[in-house]
Design an enzyme around this catalytic site. Sequence first.
Site, mmCIF file in Angstrom:
data_model
loop_
_atom_site.group_PDB
_atom_site.id
_atom_site.type_symbol
_atom_site.label_atom_id
_atom_site.label_comp_id
_atom_site.label_asym_id
_atom_site.label_seq_id
_atom_site.Cartn_x
_atom_site.Cartn_y
_atom_site.Cartn_z
ATOM 1 N N ASN A 1 6.882 30.750 -15.620
ATOM 2 C CA ASN A 1 8.215 31.064 -15.085
ATOM 3 C C ASN A 1 8.321 30.518 -13.667
ATOM 4 O O ASN A 1 7.395 29.869 -13.172
ATOM 5 C CB ASN A 1 8.469 32.571 -15.136
ATOM 6 C CG ASN A 1 7.420 33.333 -14.350
ATOM 7 O OD1 ASN A 1 7.290 33.155 -13.152
ATOM 8 N ND2 ASN A 1 6.649 34.153 -15.047
ATOM 9 N N ASP B 1 6.090 38.515 -20.662
ATOM 10 C CA ASP B 1 6.104 39.640 -21.599
ATOM 11 C C ASP B 1 5.453 39.262 -22.932
ATOM 12 O O ASP B 1 4.945 40.113 -23.644
ATOM 13 C CB ASP B 1 7.558 40.090 -21.851
ATOM 14 C CG ASP B 1 8.148 40.758 -20.615
ATOM 15 O OD1 ASP B 1 7.389 41.476 -19.924
ATOM 16 O OD2 ASP B 1 9.339 40.549 -20.320
ATOM 17 N N LYS C 1 12.923 51.121 -15.319
ATOM 18 C CA LYS C 1 11.551 50.595 -15.148
ATOM 19 C C LYS C 1 10.709 51.537 -14.294
ATOM 20 O O LYS C 1 9.534 51.759 -14.571
ATOM 21 C CB LYS C 1 11.593 49.197 -14.509
ATOM 22 C CG LYS C 1 11.951 48.132 -15.535
ATOM 23 C CD LYS C 1 12.053 46.743 -14.970
ATOM 24 C CE LYS C 1 12.555 45.807 -16.084
ATOM 25 N NZ LYS C 1 12.987 44.513 -15.638
HETATM 26 O O1 PMT Z 1 7.455 34.566 -6.373
HETATM 27 P P1 PMT Z 1 8.836 34.293 -5.771
HETATM 28 O O2 PMT Z 1 9.318 32.904 -6.063
HETATM 29 O O3 PMT Z 1 8.867 34.659 -4.305
HETATM 30 O O4 PMT Z 1 9.885 35.262 -6.486
HETATM 31 C C1 PMT Z 1 9.813 36.643 -6.317
HETATM 32 C C2 PMT Z 1 10.087 37.405 -7.635
HETATM 33 C C3 PMT Z 1 11.522 37.193 -8.071
HETATM 34 C C4 PMT Z 1 9.122 36.948 -8.727
HETATM 35 C C5 PMT Z 1 9.816 38.929 -7.300
HETATM 36 O O5 PMT Z 1 10.700 39.341 -6.289
HETATM 37 C C6 PMT Z 1 9.992 39.797 -8.533
HETATM 38 O O6 PMT Z 1 11.074 40.243 -8.861
HETATM 39 N N1 PMT Z 1 8.847 40.072 -9.246
HETATM 40 C C7 PMT Z 1 8.861 40.775 -10.536
HETATM 41 C C8 PMT Z 1 9.243 39.818 -11.621
HETATM 42 C C9 PMT Z 1 9.168 40.477 -12.994
HETATM 43 O O7 PMT Z 1 8.320 40.186 -13.741
HETATM 44 O O8 PMT Z 1 10.071 41.417 -13.184
HETATM 45 P P2 PMT Z 1 10.199 42.276 -14.579
HETATM 46 O O9 PMT Z 1 11.469 43.027 -14.349
HETATM 47 O O10 PMT Z 1 10.104 41.379 -15.729
HETATM 48 O O11 PMT Z 1 8.954 43.230 -14.537
HETATM 49 C C10 PMT Z 1 8.993 44.514 -13.928
HETATM 50 C C11 PMT Z 1 7.640 44.858 -13.330
HETATM 51 O O12 PMT Z 1 6.658 44.971 -14.356
HETATM 52 C C12 PMT Z 1 7.104 43.839 -12.342
HETATM 53 O O13 PMT Z 1 6.492 44.529 -11.272
HETATM 54 C C13 PMT Z 1 6.081 43.055 -13.164
HETATM 55 O O14 PMT Z 1 5.027 42.573 -12.326
HETATM 56 C C14 PMT Z 1 5.564 44.114 -14.115
HETATM 57 N N2 PMT Z 1 5.110 43.587 -15.408
HETATM 58 C C15 PMT Z 1 5.973 42.933 -16.234
HETATM 59 C C16 PMT Z 1 5.522 42.493 -17.469
HETATM 60 C C17 PMT Z 1 4.181 42.704 -17.828
HETATM 61 N N3 PMT Z 1 3.717 42.279 -18.975
HETATM 62 N N4 PMT Z 1 3.358 43.326 -16.966
HETATM 63 C C18 PMT Z 1 3.790 43.784 -15.774
HETATM 64 O O15 PMT Z 1 3.038 44.356 -15.007
#
Ligand code: PMT
Length: 409
Positions: free
Chosen positions: A214, A286, A344
């Site tokens: 990503n 994911d 979340k």
């Molecule tokens: O790296 P940059 O270019 O500076 O960009 C920053 C960012 C946009 C990546 C950052 O600010 C951000 O939003 N990070 C989380 C991205 C994400 O995966 O969001 P999500 O809504 O899909 O996941 C929610 C949370 O669960 C996150 O803390 C993620 O790390 C965690 N997660 C998600 C999926 C998974 N399989 N395991 C996880 O731990």
Amino acid sequence: MLTGKKVLLGVTGGIAAFKAASLCSKLVQQGAEVRVIMTESATRFVTELTLQALSKHPVYTDTFDEKNPQVIAHIDLADWADLVLIAPATANIIAKMAVGLGDDMLSTTLLATEAKIMLAPAMNVHMYTHPTVTRNLAELAARGVLMIEPGSGQLACGYTGKGRMEEPENIVAAVEAYFARRERAAQRPLTSRKVVVTAGGTIERLDPVRYITNDSSGKMGFAIAKAALDLGAEVTLVMGRTDAAPPIYREGLSLVRVESAQDMYEAVQGLWADTDILVKAAAVADYRPKQAAERKIKKSGDSMTLELVKNIDILEALGRNKTKQFLIGFAAETDHLEEHAMDKLRRKNCDLLVANDVTAEGAGFGTDTNIVHVYDANGLVLSIPRAPKEEIGLAILELVAARLTGESK
Ligand code: PMT
């Protein structure tokens, strides 16, 4: 609040320059030592005498009008300042700063200073949204220049919209908040805390040469790691695929490189028992391909179906096994920010959740700035308008430090 703080006030030539007099007076009333530099055009709106009387010091306008032969004024002022505040900041000074022009007293001082710079832009709404101004502001924000966004309303030019300089009392509040933050950071409130930060995107292999990933650059996670080090913590940075350079090595920092979500889980899980604070800024896949081929997949047929299977949700798994750890999740959203963020936070048992709308300009993936809303179990606790990721990292960790030490915040 500002006793002994040295504020260099730069006043540039827009109608809002008249508010600089009230701003200067309020800063002095709060105990700040204020020196003023005005551009030539600022003196058309408000007199040097006014600002001299309010700051109780001579006002500088001309680089060559050296008032003290012992020093070179623009270097001396640049070194003297704890903070350089430009209010109002016109499109012209913003452009000069962005490209590094030094053709008058203010712009040369700005080039020479190592102090933090804070801008309160003020201009016509069309000027404020002009692509060049937008680009210049983004460039400055990326360099760590702090912005006090203009308000919306009736503008002196007759238009209604964004561009009105923030009111002097709110600018003083922003200056006070800056110094308060700096003082809190100097106390290193995370000393002896072990912080794990994840950054970047994961890589899910299809074969030895292809993968799913990503747009995460790692910048947000790196900024958090740097902020944690600045606040005195021992930091382990678990990084996936990144575009930006990680923080340069300093004492207290360990780097762990991982590739897939599973690798990231194993790395973080291995550190978990000894972790005080975990910040999951990484963008984790994911799903992963059901099978990663050992050899390069050969082209065959007109289409190809890829079967994906679910990855472990690292945050959720760790949230279920929390003992002493303070858990901060991120949420990258494109709609219904608060609803998804709160879902979340609860589902993954986070103490705080930082939500960013990744479709907003200057926010999310790859940018040097971000716009975030931070939630706890009771709802919104902190909103940070567009700011450098480093500032956002610091603000988030200060909030964590305040929570851990029982200070209500
Ligand atoms: O790296 P940059 O270019 O500076 O960009 C920053 C960012 C946009 C990546 C950052 O600010 C951000 O939003 N990070 C989380 C991205 C994400 O995966 O969001 P999500 O809504 O899909 O996941 C929610 C949370 O669960 C996150 O803390 C993620 O790390 C965690 N997660 C998600 C999926 C998974 N399989 N395991 C996880 O731990």
